[in-house]
Design a protein around this motif. Structure first.
Motif, PDB file in Angstrom:
ATOM      1  N   LEU A   1       3.619  -6.314  -3.482  1.00 27.95           N
ATOM      2  CA  LEU A   1       3.640  -7.628  -2.843  1.00 27.95           C
ATOM      3  C   LEU A   1       2.531  -7.794  -1.817  1.00 27.95           C
ATOM      4  CD1 LEU A   1       7.476  -8.071  -2.427  1.00 27.95           C
ATOM      5  CD2 LEU A   1       5.990  -9.199  -4.081  1.00 27.95           C
ATOM      6  N   LEU A   2       2.130  -6.717  -1.165  1.00 26.57           N
ATOM      7  CA  LEU A   2       1.099  -6.795  -0.136  1.00 26.57           C
ATOM      8  C   LEU A   2      -0.296  -6.448  -0.652  1.00 26.57           C
ATOM      9  CD1 LEU A   2       3.047  -5.171   2.806  1.00 26.57           C
ATOM     10  CD2 LEU A   2       2.503  -7.578   2.514  1.00 26.57           C
ATOM     11  N   SER A   3      -0.443  -6.239  -1.959  1.00 23.46           N
ATOM     12  CA  SER A   3      -1.745  -5.840  -2.500  1.00 23.46           C
ATOM     13  C   SER A   3      -2.782  -6.949  -2.411  1.00 23.46           C
ATOM     14  CB  SER A   3      -1.604  -5.371  -3.944  1.00 23.46           C
ATOM     15  OG  SER A   3      -1.220  -6.440  -4.774  1.00 23.46           O
ATOM     16  N   VAL A   4      -2.362  -8.185  -2.197  1.00 22.69           N
ATOM     17  CA  VAL A   4      -3.319  -9.290  -2.066  1.00 22.69           C
ATOM     18  C   VAL A   4      -3.826  -9.429  -0.631  1.00 22.69           C
ATOM     19  CG1 VAL A   4      -2.386 -10.543  -4.018  1.00 22.69           C
ATOM     20  CG2 VAL A   4      -1.455 -10.948  -1.747  1.00 22.69           C
ATOM     21  N   THR A   5      -3.210  -8.732   0.299  1.00 12.96           N
ATOM     22  CA  THR A   5      -3.615  -8.792   1.703  1.00 12.96           C
ATOM     23  C   THR A   5      -4.853  -7.915   1.908  1.00 12.96           C
ATOM     24  OG1 THR A   5      -1.286  -8.965   2.262  1.00 12.96           O
ATOM     25  CG2 THR A   5      -2.789  -8.470   4.058  1.00 12.96           C
ATOM     26  N   PRO A   6      -5.921  -8.468   2.513  1.00 10.09           N
ATOM     27  CA  PRO A   6      -7.148  -7.678   2.694  1.00 10.09           C
ATOM     28  C   PRO A   6      -6.948  -6.396   3.496  1.00 10.09           C
ATOM     29  CG  PRO A   6      -7.581  -9.984   3.120  1.00 10.09           C
ATOM     30  CD  PRO A   6      -6.104  -9.845   2.931  1.00 10.09           C
TER      31      PRO A   6
END
Length: 73
Positions: A40-45
């Motif tokens: 879920l957090l893989s799109v956060t830089p």
């Protein structure tokens, strides 16, 4: 008729027995929760840069290859 015999058990042995029952289940739930959080957090830089790029086999996939001229900020 079967006899019912009660055996005394030390507190340390009781704790070890109870913890052995829960370790596998808690380990699987923890691994699943960690995997879900990374997904879920893989799109956060920040997560990409600090965690996913440093994973040995997956690092090149998450590496930012966008040229500096195409980045808006």
């Amino acid at each position: 008729m079967a006899r019912l015999i009660y055996h005394t058990q030390s507190p340390i042995n009781a704790t070890l027995t109870a913890s052995k029952r829960w370790v596998t289940s808690l380990g699987l739930w923890g691994a699943g929760a960690g995997t879900a959080a990374l997904l879920l957090l893989s799109v956060t830089p920040l997560v990409k840069r600090e965690v996913l790029v440093k994973v040995p086999l997956l690092g090149s996939y998450y590496e930012d290859k966008t040229p500096a001229s195409d980045k808006p900020f």
